[in-house]
Design a protein around this motif. Sequence first.
Motif, PDB file in Angstrom:
ATOM      1  N   ILE B 203       0.810  -1.287  -0.212  1.00  0.00           N
ATOM      2  CA  ILE B 203       0.075  -0.099  -0.032  1.00  0.00           C
ATOM      3  C   ILE B 203       1.070   1.386  -0.078  1.00  0.00           C
ATOM      4  CG2 ILE B 203      -1.587   1.365   1.319  1.00  0.00           C
ATOM      5  CD1 ILE B 203      -3.117  -0.986   1.923  1.00  0.00           C
ATOM      6  N   ALA B 204       1.999   1.335   0.636  1.00  0.00           N
ATOM      7  CA  ALA B 204       2.981   2.387   0.748  1.00  0.00           C
ATOM      8  C   ALA B 204       3.374   2.785  -0.597  1.00  0.00           C
ATOM      9  CB  ALA B 204       3.876   2.136   1.847  1.00  0.00           C
ATOM     10  N   LYS B 205       3.834   1.575  -1.277  1.00  0.00           N
ATOM     11  CA  LYS B 205       4.440   1.697  -2.618  1.00  0.00           C
ATOM     12  C   LYS B 205       3.408   2.094  -3.687  1.00  0.00           C
ATOM     13  CE  LYS B 205       8.149   1.071  -5.017  1.00  0.00           C
ATOM     14  NZ  LYS B 205       9.417   1.984  -4.342  1.00  0.00           N
ATOM     15  N   MET B 206       2.148   1.782  -3.412  1.00  0.00           N
ATOM     16  CA  MET B 206       0.928   2.200  -4.336  1.00  0.00           C
ATOM     17  C   MET B 206       1.000   3.616  -4.280  1.00  0.00           C
ATOM     18  SD  MET B 206      -2.763   0.729  -4.246  1.00  0.00           S
ATOM     19  CE  MET B 206      -3.209   1.574  -2.831  1.00  0.00           C
ATOM     20  N   ASP B 207       0.903   4.022  -3.129  1.00  0.00           N
ATOM     21  CA  ASP B 207       0.643   5.602  -2.824  1.00  0.00           C
ATOM     22  C   ASP B 207       1.753   6.451  -3.393  1.00  0.00           C
ATOM     23  OD1 ASP B 207      -1.625   4.769  -1.638  1.00  0.00           O
ATOM     24  OD2 ASP B 207      -1.220   5.112   0.557  1.00  0.00           O
ATOM     25  N   ALA B 208       2.854   5.830  -3.208  1.00  0.00           N
ATOM     26  CA  ALA B 208       4.115   6.580  -3.533  1.00  0.00           C
ATOM     27  C   ALA B 208       4.344   6.746  -4.982  1.00  0.00           C
ATOM     28  CB  ALA B 208       5.507   5.567  -2.891  1.00  0.00           C
ATOM     29  N   LEU B 209       3.905   5.628  -5.860  1.00  0.00           N
ATOM     30  CA  LEU B 209       3.981   5.789  -7.218  1.00  0.00           C
ATOM     31  C   LEU B 209       2.841   6.367  -7.800  1.00  0.00           C
ATOM     32  CD1 LEU B 209       4.780   1.806  -7.753  1.00  0.00           C
ATOM     33  CD2 LEU B 209       6.310   3.793  -8.128  1.00  0.00           C
ATOM     34  N   GLY B 210       1.812   7.102  -7.067  1.00  0.00           N
ATOM     35  CA  GLY B 210       1.210   8.262  -7.576  1.00  0.00           C
ATOM     36  C   GLY B 210      -0.391   7.656  -8.021  1.00  0.00           C
ATOM     37  N   PHE B 211      -0.559   6.290  -7.320  1.00  0.00           N
ATOM     38  CA  PHE B 211      -2.108   5.786  -7.696  1.00  0.00           C
ATOM     39  C   PHE B 211      -2.908   6.343  -6.737  1.00  0.00           C
ATOM     40  CE2 PHE B 211       0.596   2.176  -9.384  1.00  0.00           C
ATOM     41  CZ  PHE B 211       0.003   1.995 -10.514  1.00  0.00           C
ATOM     42  N   GLY B 212      -4.349   6.591  -7.123  1.00  0.00           N
ATOM     43  CA  GLY B 212      -5.090   7.290  -6.211  1.00  0.00           C
ATOM     44  C   GLY B 212      -5.678   6.598  -5.289  1.00  0.00           C
ATOM     45  N   SER B 213      -6.679   7.092  -4.267  1.00  0.00           N
ATOM     46  CA  SER B 213      -7.158   6.423  -3.366  1.00  0.00           C
ATOM     47  C   SER B 213      -8.534   5.534  -3.771  1.00  0.00           C
ATOM     48  CB  SER B 213      -7.738   7.463  -2.267  1.00  0.00           C
ATOM     49  OG  SER B 213      -6.419   8.083  -1.958  1.00  0.00           O
ATOM     50  N   CYS B 214      -9.086   4.774  -2.982  1.00  0.00           N
ATOM     51  CA  CYS B 214     -10.154   4.111  -3.298  1.00  0.00           C
ATOM     52  C   CYS B 214     -11.446   4.713  -2.536  1.00  0.00           C
ATOM     53  CB  CYS B 214      -9.989   2.541  -2.785  1.00  0.00           C
ATOM     54  SG  CYS B 214     -11.445   1.608  -3.063  1.00  0.00           S
ATOM     55  N   THR B 215     -12.407   5.159  -3.555  1.00  0.00           N
ATOM     56  CA  THR B 215     -13.697   5.447  -2.776  1.00  0.00           C
ATOM     57  C   THR B 215     -14.861   4.573  -2.981  1.00  0.00           C
ATOM     58  OG1 THR B 215     -13.863   7.050  -4.737  1.00  0.00           O
ATOM     59  CG2 THR B 215     -13.061   8.048  -2.663  1.00  0.00           C
ATOM     60  N   ASN B 216     -14.455   3.557  -3.231  1.00  0.00           N
ATOM     61  CA  ASN B 216     -15.683   2.322  -3.202  1.00  0.00           C
ATOM     62  C   ASN B 216     -16.451   2.271  -4.055  1.00  0.00           C
ATOM     63  OD1 ASN B 216     -14.446   0.788  -0.795  1.00  0.00           O
ATOM     64  ND2 ASN B 216     -15.231   2.377   0.205  1.00  0.00           N
ATOM     65  N   ILE B 217     -16.096   2.590  -5.344  1.00  0.00           N
ATOM     66  CA  ILE B 217     -17.032   3.175  -6.569  1.00  0.00           C
ATOM     67  C   ILE B 217     -17.712   1.629  -7.198  1.00  0.00           C
ATOM     68  CG2 ILE B 217     -17.323   4.022  -8.682  1.00  0.00           C
ATOM     69  CD1 ILE B 217     -17.245   6.028  -6.395  1.00  0.00           C
ATOM     70  N   GLY B 218     -16.294   0.793  -7.242  1.00  0.00           N
ATOM     71  CA  GLY B 218     -16.570  -0.701  -7.700  1.00  0.00           C
ATOM     72  C   GLY B 218     -16.234  -0.578  -9.173  1.00  0.00           C
ATOM     73  N   SER B 219     -16.046   0.447  -9.928  1.00  0.00           N
ATOM     74  CA  SER B 219     -15.974   0.195 -11.346  1.00  0.00           C
ATOM     75  C   SER B 219     -14.974  -0.887 -11.617  1.00  0.00           C
ATOM     76  CB  SER B 219     -15.566   1.691 -12.070  1.00  0.00           C
ATOM     77  OG  SER B 219     -14.197   2.286 -11.662  1.00  0.00           O
ATOM     78  N   CYS B 220     -13.875  -0.758 -10.797  1.00  0.00           N
ATOM     79  CA  CYS B 220     -12.850  -1.851 -11.308  1.00  0.00           C
ATOM     80  C   CYS B 220     -13.361  -3.231 -11.179  1.00  0.00           C
ATOM     81  CB  CYS B 220     -11.662  -1.926  -9.892  1.00  0.00           C
ATOM     82  SG  CYS B 220     -12.364  -2.046  -8.473  1.00  0.00           S
ATOM     83  N   GLN B 221     -14.218  -3.605 -10.469  1.00  0.00           N
ATOM     84  CA  GLN B 221     -14.825  -4.856 -10.389  1.00  0.00           C
ATOM     85  C   GLN B 221     -15.537  -5.255 -11.701  1.00  0.00           C
ATOM     86  OE1 GLN B 221     -17.005  -6.535  -6.824  1.00  0.00           O
ATOM     87  NE2 GLN B 221     -18.742  -6.314  -8.047  1.00  0.00           N
ATOM     88  N   MET B 222     -16.306  -4.053 -12.188  1.00  0.00           N
ATOM     89  CA  MET B 222     -17.129  -4.044 -13.219  1.00  0.00           C
ATOM     90  C   MET B 222     -16.320  -4.430 -14.641  1.00  0.00           C
ATOM     91  SD  MET B 222     -20.041  -3.824 -12.190  1.00  0.00           S
ATOM     92  CE  MET B 222     -20.957  -3.779 -13.935  1.00  0.00           C
ATOM     93  N   GLU B 223     -15.165  -3.853 -14.521  1.00  0.00           N
ATOM     94  CA  GLU B 223     -14.048  -4.112 -15.603  1.00  0.00           C
ATOM     95  C   GLU B 223     -13.031  -4.931 -15.626  1.00  0.00           C
ATOM     96  OE1 GLU B 223     -15.484  -2.767 -18.190  1.00  0.00           O
ATOM     97  OE2 GLU B 223     -16.203  -0.742 -17.593  1.00  0.00           O
ATOM     98  N   CYS B 224     -12.856  -5.625 -14.485  1.00  0.00           N
ATOM     99  CA  CYS B 224     -11.788  -6.550 -14.512  1.00  0.00           C
ATOM    100  C   CYS B 224     -11.985  -7.656 -15.219  1.00  0.00           C
ATOM    101  CB  CYS B 224     -11.589  -6.932 -13.069  1.00  0.00           C
ATOM    102  SG  CYS B 224     -10.573  -8.489 -12.776  1.00  0.00           S
ATOM    103  N   PRO B 225     -11.242  -8.005 -16.222  1.00  0.00           N
ATOM    104  CA  PRO B 225     -11.442  -9.371 -16.992  1.00  0.00           C
ATOM    105  C   PRO B 225     -11.377 -10.675 -16.511  1.00  0.00           C
ATOM    106  CG  PRO B 225      -9.172  -8.480 -17.259  1.00  0.00           C
ATOM    107  CD  PRO B 225      -9.878  -7.486 -16.487  1.00  0.00           C
ATOM    108  N   LYS B 226     -10.870 -10.485 -15.162  1.00  0.00           N
ATOM    109  CA  LYS B 226     -10.811 -11.971 -14.492  1.00  0.00           C
ATOM    110  C   LYS B 226     -11.962 -11.827 -13.587  1.00  0.00           C
ATOM    111  CE  LYS B 226      -8.106 -13.339 -17.159  1.00  0.00           C
ATOM    112  NZ  LYS B 226      -8.455 -14.732 -18.098  1.00  0.00           N
ATOM    113  N   ASN B 227     -12.819 -10.871 -13.377  1.00  0.00           N
ATOM    114  CA  ASN B 227     -14.053 -10.940 -12.564  1.00  0.00           C
ATOM    115  C   ASN B 227     -13.627 -10.944 -11.111  1.00  0.00           C
ATOM    116  OD1 ASN B 227     -15.978 -10.726 -14.739  1.00  0.00           O
ATOM    117  ND2 ASN B 227     -15.731 -13.043 -14.875  1.00  0.00           N
TER     118      ASN B 227
END
Lengths: 197, 245
Positions: B203-227
């Motif tokens: 999580i520390a690395k993810m934050d340091a690399l400029g990825f944003g925070s999760c606000t529980n929208i769930g679009s990732c789950q909708m678009e994940c090719p592996k469900n």
Amino acid sequence: MQGLADGFFILPYTLPGYLAGKVGEPCPDVASEVFREARSAVVQRITALSALQGTVPVDHFHRKLGGLLWEHAGIERSAGGLASVLPEIDQLEASFLKEAGIPGSDKTVNQELEKAIHLQDYLTLSRLMTTDALHREESCGSHFRTESQTAEGEALRNDSRFQYVAAWEYGGERETPVLHTEPLVFENIQVTDRKYR
Amino acid sequence: MRFVLKIWRQAGPRSKGYFQRFDTDQVSGDTSFLELLDIINNRLVKEGSETIAYDHDCREGICGACGLYINGRPHGPDDGITTCQLYMRRFRDGQEITVEPWRSGAFPVIKDLMVDRRAFDKIMQAGGFVSVHTGSAPEAHTMLITREKAEESMDASACIGCGACVASCKNGSAMLFVASRVSALSLIPQGKPEAARRARAMIAKMDALGFGSCTNIGSCQMECPKNITVAHIARLNREFLYCKR
């Protein structure tokens, strides 16, 4: 199989093993003769490929080469088929150098150039694989040489001539590779033939 | 079939991009989306023009290399598949199709449709592993893992690291990716000893690399090719809270 029909293959574990032993050793300096030689060889190769001004995509030649090897140097092969491949590879390389087109620059990502470099490696590999297959005039392992079979159609090894592991030494582009062999000595088992009937 | 493709072209990371239009005709419905790009690229070679750069490798949905934004959705209009598993029969004859690279700050464009996803490797290097030498596969019953746990861990392991979760997220968050890795390992005994350190480091690395925070929208789950589901994000959050104690 992928090496045969696509030119991609997984490095044998001996190579990473060799490289792992070098971890910690200083790298050759960029000013060293070794580095400059390697760099100039790469630049030369890229410059030559970038200059190809034809209209045929590299993929076309890659597929043809894969087809040739699949047909003549696959699981089942014959001396005649293998011998016929070598001049065909030369011909294919000649038409690649004459007809292929590599648009774009060598200063940015250029996937056509990458494909061309890989195709050249594959051409070298395909000659080596064919040479090796021609040399081993027996049916061995998963490979079936049609001239070397029993009356019943079983694979026939020739242990008196070929019971060794072989490695080919690369002597440079267009140089005949040199064969090195190491005999296979079995101390505790008796070598037998497997029957598929 | 006939298609009009509007494809994002960008010469390099700092160049200004634009959409280029390509008209295609007599395309078989059984052509895969990547094959259509190959057809266009072959045409470009014949014309002596620069080809469209895009990532691809296995073309059977398991490597995670291909990933395109197609008509506003990562991996195109269908669920549970990667771009290479998308076929032209899925589109209407004559349809206009917009093709873009992954759109996220942490994945800078290298060229055209190709983006730099090394940030994912860096997150993995920060903790996405088990650091004991496991040797060859042990006898299956020496370590007791319930079927449910094994299945759940396997579901999380299905992540191919394509980056669709990040590309679809309005925050550009990599939570689903990190969650799948953390979840897969924390569910099985081999991953337990390092679970706390792993969640914190990734999580520390993810934050340091400029990825944003999760606000529980769930679009990732909708678009994940592996469900992969956001339930794994819940598990990641729990692992993170544990490691704070």
